[in-house]
Design a protein around this motif. Structure first.
Motif, PDB file in Angstrom:
ATOM      1  N   LEU A  24       0.826  -1.214   0.000  1.00 19.71           N
ATOM      2  CA  LEU A  24       0.000   0.000   0.000  1.00 19.71           C
ATOM      3  C   LEU A  24       0.859   1.261   0.000  1.00 19.71           C
ATOM      4  O   LEU A  24       0.546   2.238  -0.698  1.00 19.71           O
ATOM      5  CB  LEU A  24      -0.939  -0.008   1.203  1.00 19.71           C
ATOM      6  N   LEU A  25       1.946   1.239   0.750  1.00 23.99           N
ATOM      7  CA  LEU A  25       2.845   2.394   0.773  1.00 23.99           C
ATOM      8  C   LEU A  25       3.486   2.596  -0.590  1.00 23.99           C
ATOM      9  O   LEU A  25       3.586   3.725  -1.085  1.00 23.99           O
ATOM     10  CB  LEU A  25       3.917   2.201   1.847  1.00 23.99           C
ATOM     11  N   ALA A  26       3.917   1.503  -1.222  1.00 20.99           N
ATOM     12  CA  ALA A  26       4.569   1.602  -2.535  1.00 20.99           C
ATOM     13  C   ALA A  26       3.615   2.131  -3.596  1.00 20.99           C
ATOM     14  O   ALA A  26       4.043   2.780  -4.564  1.00 20.99           O
ATOM     15  CB  ALA A  26       5.120   0.235  -2.946  1.00 20.99           C
ATOM     16  N   TYR A  29      -0.730   4.938  -1.293  1.00 20.49           N
ATOM     17  CA  TYR A  29      -2.016   5.041  -0.605  1.00 20.49           C
ATOM     18  C   TYR A  29      -2.090   6.184   0.404  1.00 20.49           C
ATOM     19  O   TYR A  29      -3.161   6.811   0.522  1.00 20.49           O
ATOM     20  CB  TYR A  29      -2.365   3.712   0.054  1.00 20.49           C
ATOM     21  N   PRO A  30      -1.030   6.488   1.154  1.00 16.22           N
ATOM     22  CA  PRO A  30      -1.159   7.621   2.082  1.00 16.22           C
ATOM     23  C   PRO A  30      -1.559   8.908   1.370  1.00 16.22           C
ATOM     24  O   PRO A  30      -2.478   9.620   1.824  1.00 16.22           O
ATOM     25  CB  PRO A  30       0.229   7.720   2.713  1.00 16.22           C
ATOM     26  N   ALA A  31      -0.902   9.223   0.269  1.00 18.56           N
ATOM     27  CA  ALA A  31      -1.234  10.441  -0.467  1.00 18.56           C
ATOM     28  C   ALA A  31      -2.642  10.372  -1.036  1.00 18.56           C
ATOM     29  O   ALA A  31      -3.386  11.366  -1.013  1.00 18.56           O
ATOM     30  CB  ALA A  31      -0.220  10.673  -1.583  1.00 18.56           C
ATOM     31  N   LEU A  32      -3.037   9.205  -1.543  1.00 20.06           N
ATOM     32  CA  LEU A  32      -4.388   9.055  -2.079  1.00 20.06           C
ATOM     33  C   LEU A  32      -5.434   9.264  -0.998  1.00 20.06           C
ATOM     34  O   LEU A  32      -6.543   9.738  -1.268  1.00 20.06           O
ATOM     35  CB  LEU A  32      -4.553   7.671  -2.704  1.00 20.06           C
ATOM     36  N   ALA A  33      -5.085   8.896   0.224  1.00 15.64           N
ATOM     37  CA  ALA A  33      -6.004   9.055   1.344  1.00 15.64           C
ATOM     38  C   ALA A  33      -5.937  10.442   1.970  1.00 15.64           C
ATOM     39  O   ALA A  33      -6.707  10.754   2.883  1.00 15.64           O
ATOM     40  CB  ALA A  33      -5.704   8.002   2.410  1.00 15.64           C
ATOM     41  N   GLY A  34      -5.014  11.279   1.498  1.00 11.08           N
ATOM     42  CA  GLY A  34      -4.852  12.607   2.076  1.00 11.08           C
ATOM     43  C   GLY A  34      -4.228  12.581   3.448  1.00 11.08           C
ATOM     44  O   GLY A  34      -4.485  13.458   4.281  1.00 11.08           O
ATOM     45  N   LEU A  35      -3.383  11.560   3.697  1.00  8.27           N
ATOM     46  CA  LEU A  35      -2.737  11.400   4.995  1.00  8.27           C
ATOM     47  C   LEU A  35      -1.224  11.392   4.833  1.00  8.27           C
ATOM     48  O   LEU A  35      -0.704  11.036   3.771  1.00  8.27           O
ATOM     49  CB  LEU A  35      -3.158  10.072   5.641  1.00  8.27           C
ATOM     50  N   VAL A  79      -7.769   1.163  -8.558  1.00  6.36           N
ATOM     51  CA  VAL A  79      -7.724   0.264  -9.723  1.00  6.36           C
ATOM     52  C   VAL A  79      -6.581   0.657 -10.654  1.00  6.36           C
ATOM     53  O   VAL A  79      -5.870  -0.205 -11.200  1.00  6.36           O
ATOM     54  CB  VAL A  79      -9.070   0.274 -10.459  1.00  6.36           C
ATOM     55  N   GLU A  80      -6.380   1.927 -10.841  1.00  6.91           N
ATOM     56  CA  GLU A  80      -5.312   2.380 -11.738  1.00  6.91           C
ATOM     57  C   GLU A  80      -3.926   2.018 -11.212  1.00  6.91           C
ATOM     58  O   GLU A  80      -2.946   2.042 -11.966  1.00  6.91           O
ATOM     59  CB  GLU A  80      -5.426   3.885 -11.956  1.00  6.91           C
ATOM     60  N   ARG A  81      -3.848   1.653  -9.952  1.00 11.44           N
ATOM     61  CA  ARG A  81      -2.578   1.231  -9.357  1.00 11.44           C
ATOM     62  C   ARG A  81      -2.413  -0.280  -9.298  1.00 11.44           C
ATOM     63  O   ARG A  81      -1.413  -0.777  -8.783  1.00 11.44           O
ATOM     64  CB  ARG A  81      -2.407   1.868  -7.973  1.00 11.44           C
ATOM     65  N   THR A 155      -5.046  -5.859  -5.608  1.00  9.37           N
ATOM     66  CA  THR A 155      -3.912  -5.049  -5.164  1.00  9.37           C
ATOM     67  C   THR A 155      -2.857  -5.911  -4.484  1.00  9.37           C
ATOM     68  O   THR A 155      -1.657  -5.792  -4.763  1.00  9.37           O
ATOM     69  CB  THR A 155      -4.387  -3.952  -4.194  1.00  9.37           C
ATOM     70  N   GLN A 156      -3.294  -6.795  -3.608  1.00 12.21           N
ATOM     71  CA  GLN A 156      -2.361  -7.586  -2.801  1.00 12.21           C
ATOM     72  C   GLN A 156      -1.975  -8.914  -3.436  1.00 12.21           C
ATOM     73  O   GLN A 156      -0.923  -9.471  -3.112  1.00 12.21           O
ATOM     74  CB  GLN A 156      -2.960  -7.831  -1.418  1.00 12.21           C
ATOM     75  N   LEU A 157      -2.790  -9.443  -4.320  1.00 13.02           N
ATOM     76  CA  LEU A 157      -2.495 -10.712  -4.977  1.00 13.02           C
ATOM     77  C   LEU A 157      -2.789 -10.590  -6.466  1.00 13.02           C
ATOM     78  O   LEU A 157      -3.716 -11.189  -6.988  1.00 13.02           O
ATOM     79  CB  LEU A 157      -3.335 -11.834  -4.357  1.00 13.02           C
ATOM     80  N   PRO A 158      -1.991  -9.786  -7.181  1.00 10.91           N
ATOM     81  CA  PRO A 158      -2.270  -9.559  -8.602  1.00 10.91           C
ATOM     82  C   PRO A 158      -2.248 -10.835  -9.428  1.00 10.91           C
ATOM     83  O   PRO A 158      -2.972 -10.940 -10.429  1.00 10.91           O
ATOM     84  CB  PRO A 158      -1.165  -8.582  -9.028  1.00 10.91           C
TER      85      PRO A 158
END
Length: 214
Positions: A24-26, A29-35, A79-81, A155-158
């Motif tokens: 998630l960090l890679a 996700y933090p930026a996407l969440a505004g955190l 999804v785009e990630r 996301t976790q198991l592509p």
């Protein structure tokens, strides 16, 4: 038969939580969440005490998933990630996906993140209509996945879309007969839809054992 999270099993689950957090960090996700990163990590870390309650069967695709709700990270951005064999994810449902909600009987935690346990892509429901797969899932004492949970799974198991079976999430619906579905289309991972009455030899209906929240 499920297996309890013993001390050694809990250690394995700790490492899996670390892996999912790193993913998630890679993916930003933090930026996407505004955190900021520290606060995002803190939210995920609230899930670690729950690992001792994780049970899963031998056939689970994953023992658990960290699910980030779409209210925190928008579905289309997530999804785009996706990345499967070097290709990013795409969807043609951007204008409607936020209208899908959990169906009756599917209780989703309201916490920003939660755990989904004993996750399966539903190989036993291949070539079964989604309308028929739902009662099968419930009869087995399991719960169908929602859109957020399907996003978490890819996301976790592509490799689930290439090495297991592609899957549908019959736990999210809106006022039509479409079932949100995840598969490889045009060489890339896709969030699309299929009709509720159509069976597909390559699409199962994904399910899980339980949802756990802080």
């Amino acid at each position: 038969m499920t297996q309890p999270a013993t001390a050694s099993r809990t250690s394995e689950l700790d490492r899996e939580l670390d892996r999912q957090l790193d993913t998630l960090l890679a993916k930003g996700y933090p930026a996407l969440a505004g955190l900021d990163e520290e606060r995002f990590i803190g939210q995920v870390e609230t899930l670690r005490p729950l690992l001792a309650r994780v049970d899963f069967g031998e056939q689970a695709a994953l023992p658990f998933l960290v699910v980030v709700r779409h209210a925190v990270v928008p579905t289309v951005a997530a999804v785009e990630r996706f990345e499967v064999k070097g290709r990013s994810g795409w969807t043609d449902m951007a204008d409607e996906i936020d209208g899908y909600r959990p169906i009756e009987g599917v209780e989703v935690p309201q916490s920003p993140v939660y755990l989904l346990t004993d996750v399966s892509t539903g190989p036993e429901t291949l070539n079964v209509r989604p309308a028929d797969a739902l009662p099968m899932i419930r009869a087995a004492g399991r719960t169908p996945l929602t859109v957020d949970e399907g996003v978490a799974l890819v996301t976790q198991l592509p490799d689930s879309l290439t090495e297991l079976n592609a899957f549908q999430v019959v736990g999210s619906r809106t006022g039509n007969k479409r079932i949100p579905s995840f598969w490889i289309s045009k060489g890339a991972p896709r969030l699309g839809w299929c009709w509720e009455g159509n069976p597909h030899t390559w699409l199962g209906s994904a399910s899980a054992a339980a949802r756990l929240a802080p």
